[in-house]
Design a protein around this motif. Structure first.
Motif, short mmCIF file in Angstrom:
data_model
loop_
_atom_site.label_atom_id
_atom_site.label_comp_id
_atom_site.label_asym_id
_atom_site.label_seq_id
_atom_site.Cartn_x
_atom_site.Cartn_y
_atom_site.Cartn_z
N ARG A 117 0.86 -1.18 0.00
CA ARG A 117 0.00 0.00 0.00
C ARG A 117 0.89 1.24 0.00
N LEU A 118 0.52 2.23 -0.78
CA LEU A 118 1.40 3.38 -1.00
C LEU A 118 0.90 4.60 -0.23
N PRO A 119 1.83 5.37 0.34
CA PRO A 119 1.41 6.57 1.08
C PRO A 119 0.67 7.53 0.14
N ALA A 120 -0.42 8.11 0.65
CA ALA A 120 -1.25 9.00 -0.18
C ALA A 120 -0.49 10.25 -0.60
N LEU A 155 3.11 8.79 -10.18
CA LEU A 155 4.42 8.92 -10.83
C LEU A 155 5.55 8.96 -9.82
N GLU A 156 5.33 9.68 -8.74
CA GLU A 156 6.37 9.81 -7.72
C GLU A 156 6.57 8.51 -6.96
N ALA A 157 5.50 7.75 -6.80
CA ALA A 157 5.59 6.51 -6.02
C ALA A 157 6.39 5.44 -6.77
N ALA A 158 6.33 5.46 -8.11
CA ALA A 158 6.95 4.37 -8.88
C ALA A 158 8.44 4.18 -8.55
N PRO A 159 9.26 5.25 -8.57
CA PRO A 159 10.69 5.00 -8.32
C PRO A 159 11.00 4.53 -6.90
N LEU A 160 10.07 4.71 -5.98
CA LEU A 160 10.32 4.20 -4.63
C LEU A 160 10.43 2.68 -4.64
N LEU A 161 9.78 2.03 -5.61
CA LEU A 161 9.59 0.58 -5.55
C LEU A 161 10.81 -0.23 -5.93
N CYS A 162 11.81 0.39 -6.57
CA CYS A 162 13.10 -0.29 -6.71
C CYS A 162 14.23 0.65 -6.35
N ALA A 163 14.31 1.78 -7.05
CA ALA A 163 15.37 2.73 -6.75
C ALA A 163 15.35 3.07 -5.26
N GLY A 164 14.18 3.37 -4.75
CA GLY A 164 14.05 3.72 -3.35
C GLY A 164 14.33 2.55 -2.44
N LEU A 165 13.76 1.40 -2.80
CA LEU A 165 13.89 0.22 -1.95
C LEU A 165 15.30 -0.34 -1.90
N ILE A 166 15.92 -0.47 -3.05
CA ILE A 166 17.30 -0.99 -3.06
C ILE A 166 18.23 0.05 -2.44
N GLY A 167 17.91 1.32 -2.69
CA GLY A 167 18.68 2.39 -2.08
C GLY A 167 18.57 2.35 -0.57
N TYR A 168 17.35 2.13 -0.10
CA TYR A 168 17.12 2.08 1.35
C TYR A 168 17.86 0.89 1.97
N GLU A 173 9.27 -0.49 5.70
CA GLU A 173 10.07 0.55 6.37
C GLU A 173 10.23 1.77 5.47
N LEU A 174 10.64 1.53 4.22
CA LEU A 174 10.87 2.67 3.32
C LEU A 174 9.59 3.48 3.15
N LEU A 175 8.47 2.78 2.95
CA LEU A 175 7.22 3.50 2.66
C LEU A 175 6.71 4.25 3.89
N ALA A 176 7.24 3.92 5.07
CA ALA A 176 6.94 4.72 6.27
C ALA A 176 7.93 5.88 6.40
N VAL A 177 9.21 5.60 6.08
CA VAL A 177 10.27 6.60 6.29
C VAL A 177 10.22 7.70 5.22
N ALA A 178 9.94 7.32 3.98
CA ALA A 178 10.05 8.29 2.88
C ALA A 178 9.14 9.50 3.05
N PRO A 179 7.85 9.31 3.40
CA PRO A 179 7.03 10.51 3.61
C PRO A 179 7.51 11.31 4.82
N GLN A 218 18.30 12.07 -0.20
CA GLN A 218 17.29 12.77 0.60
C GLN A 218 17.09 12.09 1.95
N LEU A 219 17.09 10.74 1.96
CA LEU A 219 16.95 10.01 3.22
C LEU A 219 18.14 10.30 4.14
N ALA A 220 19.35 10.29 3.54
CA ALA A 220 20.56 10.44 4.33
C ALA A 220 20.67 11.87 4.88
N VAL A 221 20.36 12.86 4.07
CA VAL A 221 20.41 14.24 4.54
C VAL A 221 19.41 14.42 5.69
N HIS A 222 18.24 13.81 5.53
CA HIS A 222 17.23 13.94 6.59
C HIS A 222 17.70 13.35 7.91
#
Ligand SMILES: [Zn+2]
Ligand SMILES: [Zn+2]
Length: 335
Positions: free
Chosen positions: A138-141, A146-159, A292-298, A186-190
């Motif tokens: 389930r994806l954060p609202a 379009l923005e959610a798509a890259p989270l699913l590999c780039a974001g996940l493998i990155g995380y 975890e990523l889908l909680a942390v990213a927003p 962005q995650l690391a700077v945060h």
């Protein structure tokens, strides 16, 4: 909603050749699967490795694409936790057996019998796709399709790569500033790390992009960083960057290789590994990484930068990715 009999898809038919546009039957979901109407699908470097024949034993033809955002249009008989209309994201890991040693150890990313979206099962470069309900996130609202798509590999493998760098990373190097790195930065700077971004030599645009996302330093991958790093992640599929990253990390530093394929790593002297430096790879993902990523990213205010292409422009998107001409992530948008 009426489901058509056929759909448009872009297909890897043979290695080393562009994707072919085909009309294919809309797949039917099995008992534990859902049928999704695809809204968007991210374009990943792995898709390029698949097209180039660099992934072993790809069962061709296959529909690539493993960063799928879609809406459920049919649910299988055994699916109780998803309903028609739900928006979900489908990652690279498509199915695991739940029984092998790795699954039993909680390391499903290494499952002996795993299936992979857009590689060993059809993916999202199509108007419709089926997915195992267990691998639908389930994806954060707060993220559009379009923005959610890259989270699913780039974001996940990155995380996952960032997690493997360990805690207390004050200075993080990112080699290759593409889709994954721009999210990890962005995650690391945060979390308070200083980010050092390494790009193809002379790529001023990518270096400027990295600085705009909070990198304290951005430069050529052939240049050492101004300060020793605590960890570095190599996203670019270039083996020569591994010894470069080892030379850039301080004693005890970690170098994480985030890609599925890399050119050969050249020989290097032991002293650049000495003093407890570590080189490791990251393979695939677990569902826990996804949650975890889908909680942390927003919470971290991550905002993916996307460049959109129509489904039939998939070859152009891949070519631009190959040439390093995508700022952030390329995403295919279905009409
Ligand atoms: Zn398994
Ligand atoms: Zn990927």
């Amino acid at each position: 909603m009426a489901i058509p009999d056929e759909m448009d898809a872009m297909v890897v038919a043979a290695p080393g050749r562009p994707l072919e546009r085909r009309r294919l039957p809309v797949p039917r979901p099995g008992p534990d699967e859902v049928l999704l109407e695809v809204a968007a699908c991210g374009v990943c470097r792995t898709d390029l490795h698949l097209v180039d024949g660099e992934l072993p034993a790809a069962p061709l033809p296959v529909i690539p694409g493993h960063e799928i955002v879609g809406r459920v249009v049919v649910v299988g008989n055994h699916v109780a936790d998803l309903t028609v209309g739900d928006r979900v994201g489908v990652p690279w890991l498509a199915w695991t057996c739940g029984e092998c040693r790795y699954c039993r150890m909680g390391r499903e990313n290494l499952c002996d019998n795993a299936r992979f979206t857009g590689y060993t099962v059809n993916g999202g470069y199509a108007q419709y796709a089926v997915a195992d309900r267990r691998y639908c996130f389930r994806l954060p609202a707060s993220f559009g399709d379009l923005e959610a798509a890259p989270l699913l590999c780039a974001g996940l493998i990155g995380y996952r790569s960032l997690r493997m760098c360990g805690d207390g990373v004050e200075r993080l190097g990112l080699y290759g500033f593409g889709a994954a790195a721009h999210i990890v930065a962005q995650l690391a700077v945060h979390r308070g790390s200083e980010v050092f971004a390494f790009t193809r030599p002379g790529d001023a645009a990518a270096q400027g992009f990295a600085r705009s996302l909070g990198a304290v330093w951005a430069g050529d991958s052939t240049t050492p960083p101004p300060l020793p790093l605590d960890a570095a992640i190599v996203f670019a599929p270039v083996g020569a960057l591994v010894p470069a990253a080892l030379r850039a990390v301080a004693p005890g530093g970690v170098v994480v290789c985030g890609g599925i394929h890399m050119s050969d790593i050249p020989g290097f002297p032991y002293h650049i590994l000495w003093e407890e430096r570590v080189v490791r790879s990251v393979a695939n993902l677990t569902r826990q990484d996804g949650e975890e990523l889908l909680a942390v990213a927003p919470a971290a205010g991550v905002r993916p930068t996307v460049q959109c292409f129509q489904l039939e422009q998939a070859n152009e998107a891949l070519e631009r990715l190959r040439r390093g001409q995508i700022e952030g992530a390329a995403v295919l948008v279905m009409e």
